[in-house]
Design a protein around this motif. Structure first.
Motif, PDB file in Angstrom:
ATOM      1  N   HIS A 141       0.963  -1.114  -0.053  1.00 31.88           N
ATOM      2  CA  HIS A 141       0.111   0.030   0.092  1.00 31.88           C
ATOM      3  C   HIS A 141       0.798   1.207   0.115  1.00 31.88           C
ATOM      4  O   HIS A 141       1.931   1.215   0.760  1.00 31.88           O
ATOM      5  N   ILE A 142       0.712   2.195  -0.735  1.00 28.35           N
ATOM      6  CA  ILE A 142       1.118   3.644  -0.659  1.00 28.35           C
ATOM      7  C   ILE A 142       0.312   4.476  -0.445  1.00 28.35           C
ATOM      8  O   ILE A 142      -0.921   4.778  -1.312  1.00 28.35           O
ATOM      9  N   ASP A 143       0.501   5.311   0.529  1.00 27.35           N
ATOM     10  CA  ASP A 143      -0.336   6.558   0.619  1.00 27.35           C
ATOM     11  C   ASP A 143       0.065   7.880  -0.158  1.00 27.35           C
ATOM     12  O   ASP A 143       1.282   8.433  -0.185  1.00 27.35           O
ATOM     13  N   VAL A 144      -0.684   8.059  -1.374  1.00 27.09           N
ATOM     14  CA  VAL A 144      -0.281   9.190  -2.294  1.00 27.09           C
ATOM     15  C   VAL A 144      -1.047  10.268  -1.764  1.00 27.09           C
ATOM     16  O   VAL A 144      -1.134  11.336  -2.676  1.00 27.09           O
ATOM     17  N   ALA A 145      -1.822  10.280  -0.584  1.00 29.60           N
ATOM     18  CA  ALA A 145      -2.612  11.539  -0.162  1.00 29.60           C
ATOM     19  C   ALA A 145      -1.824  12.585   0.496  1.00 29.60           C
ATOM     20  O   ALA A 145      -1.709  13.682   0.526  1.00 29.60           O
ATOM     21  N   ARG A 146      -1.385  11.966   1.580  1.00 31.00           N
ATOM     22  CA  ARG A 146      -0.414  12.701   2.601  1.00 31.00           C
ATOM     23  C   ARG A 146       0.560  13.434   1.652  1.00 31.00           C
ATOM     24  O   ARG A 146       0.880  14.700   1.815  1.00 31.00           O
ATOM     25  N   HIS A 147       1.377  12.565   0.877  1.00 32.99           N
ATOM     26  CA  HIS A 147       2.275  13.196  -0.152  1.00 32.99           C
ATOM     27  C   HIS A 147       2.006  12.563  -1.403  1.00 32.99           C
ATOM     28  O   HIS A 147       1.628  11.370  -1.607  1.00 32.99           O
ATOM     29  N   PHE A 148       2.171  13.464  -2.262  1.00 28.38           N
ATOM     30  CA  PHE A 148       1.963  12.923  -3.814  1.00 28.38           C
ATOM     31  C   PHE A 148       3.202  12.584  -4.273  1.00 28.38           C
ATOM     32  O   PHE A 148       4.341  13.079  -4.272  1.00 28.38           O
ATOM     33  N   HIS A 172      -3.744   4.473  -1.753  1.00 27.45           N
ATOM     34  CA  HIS A 172      -4.560   5.032  -0.882  1.00 27.45           C
ATOM     35  C   HIS A 172      -4.713   6.609  -1.551  1.00 27.45           C
ATOM     36  O   HIS A 172      -3.856   7.529  -1.184  1.00 27.45           O
ATOM     37  N   LEU A 173      -5.693   6.724  -2.173  1.00 30.44           N
ATOM     38  CA  LEU A 173      -5.647   8.113  -2.899  1.00 30.44           C
ATOM     39  C   LEU A 173      -6.419   9.151  -2.321  1.00 30.44           C
ATOM     40  O   LEU A 173      -6.280  10.426  -2.978  1.00 30.44           O
ATOM     41  N   THR A 174      -6.985   9.056  -1.169  1.00 26.19           N
ATOM     42  CA  THR A 174      -7.660  10.527  -0.516  1.00 26.19           C
ATOM     43  C   THR A 174      -7.269  10.413   0.922  1.00 26.19           C
ATOM     44  O   THR A 174      -7.558   9.423   1.616  1.00 26.19           O
ATOM     45  N   GLN A 177      -5.686  15.410   3.775  1.00 27.06           N
ATOM     46  CA  GLN A 177      -4.832  16.567   3.265  1.00 27.06           C
ATOM     47  C   GLN A 177      -4.559  16.432   1.921  1.00 27.06           C
ATOM     48  O   GLN A 177      -3.851  17.152   1.291  1.00 27.06           O
ATOM     49  N   GLY A 178      -5.679  15.659   1.126  1.00 25.74           N
ATOM     50  CA  GLY A 178      -5.540  15.761  -0.291  1.00 25.74           C
ATOM     51  C   GLY A 178      -6.283  14.632  -1.149  1.00 25.74           C
ATOM     52  O   GLY A 178      -6.561  13.676  -0.523  1.00 25.74           O
ATOM     53  N   TRP A 179      -6.805  15.164  -2.191  1.00 23.77           N
ATOM     54  CA  TRP A 179      -7.678  14.141  -2.876  1.00 23.77           C
ATOM     55  C   TRP A 179      -6.920  14.177  -4.249  1.00 23.77           C
ATOM     56  O   TRP A 179      -6.726  14.903  -4.957  1.00 23.77           O
ATOM     57  N   ARG A 180      -6.512  12.803  -4.641  1.00 18.04           N
ATOM     58  CA  ARG A 180      -5.617  12.658  -5.862  1.00 18.04           C
ATOM     59  C   ARG A 180      -6.277  11.891  -7.071  1.00 18.04           C
ATOM     60  O   ARG A 180      -5.558  11.625  -8.109  1.00 18.04           O
ATOM     61  N   PHE A 181      -7.650  11.800  -7.169  1.00 15.46           N
ATOM     62  CA  PHE A 181      -8.160  11.349  -8.201  1.00 15.46           C
ATOM     63  C   PHE A 181      -8.999  11.916  -8.999  1.00 15.46           C
ATOM     64  O   PHE A 181      -9.886  12.785  -8.353  1.00 15.46           O
ATOM     65  N   GLU A 182      -8.595  12.250 -10.279  1.00 17.31           N
ATOM     66  CA  GLU A 182      -9.292  13.171 -11.143  1.00 17.31           C
ATOM     67  C   GLU A 182     -10.666  12.654 -11.148  1.00 17.31           C
ATOM     68  O   GLU A 182     -10.881  11.582 -11.590  1.00 17.31           O
ATOM     69  N   GLU A 452       3.029  10.553   5.811  1.00 18.02           N
ATOM     70  CA  GLU A 452       3.045  11.746   6.543  1.00 18.02           C
ATOM     71  C   GLU A 452       4.509  12.438   6.593  1.00 18.02           C
ATOM     72  O   GLU A 452       4.708  13.383   6.348  1.00 18.02           O
ATOM     73  N   TYR A 453       5.265  11.475   6.826  1.00 20.98           N
ATOM     74  CA  TYR A 453       6.758  12.180   6.881  1.00 20.98           C
ATOM     75  C   TYR A 453       7.620  11.723   5.961  1.00 20.98           C
ATOM     76  O   TYR A 453       8.722  11.607   6.099  1.00 20.98           O
ATOM     77  N   ILE A 454       6.979  11.016   4.676  1.00 18.54           N
ATOM     78  CA  ILE A 454       8.048  10.705   3.657  1.00 18.54           C
ATOM     79  C   ILE A 454       7.426  11.469   2.315  1.00 18.54           C
ATOM     80  O   ILE A 454       6.145  11.354   1.764  1.00 18.54           O
ATOM     81  N   SER A 455       8.229  12.354   2.014  1.00 22.44           N
ATOM     82  CA  SER A 455       7.921  13.257   0.900  1.00 22.44           C
ATOM     83  C   SER A 455       8.914  13.111  -0.611  1.00 22.44           C
ATOM     84  O   SER A 455       8.170  13.868  -1.692  1.00 22.44           O
TER      85      SER A 455
END
Ligand code: ACM
Length: 495
Positions: A141-148, A172-174, A177-182, A452-455
């Motif tokens: 799983h990769i959280d692309v919402a906290r950082h893109f 994890h698209l939403t 801190q951010g919504w990443r899906f068009e 959160e801490y990985i940008s």
């Protein structure tokens, strides 16, 4: 031309994950490059896609040839083996038998872990391998919402995880801190919800300190549907499914800034700029539930996986207690207590998904929805939740914080980059053994990387590797010797 050496050779390999059955002989053959022939041209062209990656990893060139008499590796398709399994026989040439492109790809990845450099080229030990995964879902799983992360980073991640025989990338698209899906249906989700005013610096936010420091830099982006479709196809070609997640009904701040009319109670006015659990929740009213059904449907048109993750974690229900619609559902007997509102919403969405052939995956807080709707419970808090679902005959994916949260520190060292907390060394990842339960099903194993801490992509890779190698062996079901595994990680790809 293959040259056999009869002399004693130390038989070792650096295959990760270790195959289920492997027997190597003392003799090996030497080669300069590897040529492949496949009876099935479709499989052959699929295999061609991954050869540059293997060549780059091993330094050895592979080539698909049209004439069997020039081939050293024969790919022999069969209907009689399971999807991802394969056998390799290495003697005067290399015979690979598999039932799918994924099986052949895995065989070639395995083969690349057998190749050793010699003074005059490369050598492969003779022998036999029969291999098959223990778990059907082997995920990251990769959280692309906290950082893109740029779409190119995800393409590269797909190649890397496929090499370790993982077959699922959970996006994890939403989040708050951010919504990443068009979304073409609800465009403010990405035109508004994809951007935050700034990002907290370090851990300077409540409840960890009494003050807040932001970096004053607008942050955000989103993936276009065209990019995600390309990613989905690229991943499929490598035996990887992309499982998208829209996290509802909590973790919804970004979406509710874009569409405040769907909020339970007052909507937030700012996409979150710091981390934590927020009480911005989707309303259970009809319009809001329809919105959620529609956006999940739209997501389902972009990704080919039969699974869609709809979240369900960390929903503080106080706002529902003060919400008229929630009170109405309670008085009408649709729910027995207000705490059931999150599951009420999730169940509506999951039910809708089943009408168009998608299965719901949910975090373990929503295990009842998974059980009622034939979905999958993704267990993250602890094994008691897994046992509970399995006891009731349900299906789980294990992604336990104690063994599979790669946002945790991997070393105790003051020089480590700032992380969320916790401590998860590679040995702890490797030690995990899933329980067998005759009533329910353990569908798989997955590592989660919250960001959160990985940008940056570099930091992402640092958190993933080498722990992901241990995870891959856990998911393949061959994590039997830590000492042997650690040795293999040292020689791995250094041929
Ligand atoms: C989670 O870590 N909130 C699933």
């Amino acid at each position: 031309m293959l040259v056999f050496f009869g002399k004693k050779t130390e038989i070792k390999h650096s295959i990760i994950p270790a195959p289920l059955h492997i027997s190597l002989k003392e003799n090996c053959f030497h080669l300069k490059k590897l040529t492949l022939f496949c009876e099935d041209s479709l499989v052959g062209s699929n295999i061609s896609l991954i050869l540059p990656y293997i060549s780059q990893k091993t330094g050895l060139s592979f080539e698909v040839v049209n004439d069997v008499s020039y081939a050293q590796i024969l790919l022999l398709p069969t209907d009689s083996v399971t999807h991802e399994s394969y056998t390799i026989d290495i003697h005067a040439h290399i015979d690979i038998i598999a039932g799918s492109a994924a099986g052949f790809q895995y065989a070639l990845y395995t083969l690349s872990g057998l190749i050793q450099r010699t003074p005059s080229g490369y050598a492969v030990p003779c022998g036999h391998i029969h291999d098959n995964p223990t778990y059907a879902w082997r995920g990251l799983h990769i959280d692309v919402a906290r950082h893109f992360f740029d779409i190119s980073v995800l393409f590269s991640l797909v190649e890397d995880i496929a090499y370790y025989k993982l077959n699922t990338l959970h996006l994890h698209l939403t989040d708050d801190q951010g919504w990443r899906f068009e979304s073409l249906l609800y465009p403010k989700l990405h035109t508004v919800g994809a951007y935050r005013d700034e990002t907290v610096v370090g851990k300077n936010f409540l409840p960890f300190s009494s003050f807040y420091i932001g970096d004053k830099k607008k942050y955000g982006s989103y993936y276009t549907q065209a990019d995600l479709r390309r990613l989905d196809q690229f991943a499929r070609d490598r035996g990887v499914q992309i499982v998208p997640e829209i996290d509802i009904p909590g973790h919804a701040t970004a979406a509710l800034v874009a569409y405040p009319e769907y909020s339970a109670g007052a909507a937030p006015d700012k996409v979150a700029t710091y981390w934590g659990v927020f009480d911005n929740l989707f309303s259970p009213n009809q319009q809001s539930v329809l919105f959620l059904k529609n956006i999940v449907r739209e997501l389902g048109t972009v990704f080919s996986s039969p699974y869609i993750h709809i979240g369900g974690d960390e929903v503080p229900t106080q706002k529902y207690k003060d919400d008229n619609e929630s009170q109405r559902l309670l008085s009408e007997g649709k729910i027995k207590q207000i705490d059931e509102i999150p599951n009420y919403i999730l169940e509506e969405v999951a039910k809708d998904m089943s009408t168009y052939g998608k299965k719901a995956v949910l975090w373990d807080e929503a295990q009842d929805v998974s059980l009622n709707q034939g979905g999958v419970s993704m267990i993250w808090r602890d094994m008691t939740h897994a046992k509970d679902v399995l006891e009731k005959g349900g299906t789980v994916i294990l992604t336990l914080a104690s063994h599979m949260y790669f946002d945790y520190y991997q070393k105790i060292d003051p020089k480590e980059p700032l992380a969320i907390g916790g401590f998860l060394p590679i040995e702890q990842v490797y030690s995990f053994k899933a329980p067998f339960h005759e009533k329910g099903t353990v569908l798989g194993i997955q590592a989660n990387l919250w960001t959160e801490y990985i940008s940056t992509p570099e930091h992402m890779k640092y958190m993933l590797f080498p722990r992901l190698l241990a995870l891959s062996e856990v998911a393949w079901g061959t994590n039997d010797s830590l000492v042997d595994f650690m040795t293999r990680t040292k020689t791995h790809n250094i041929i």
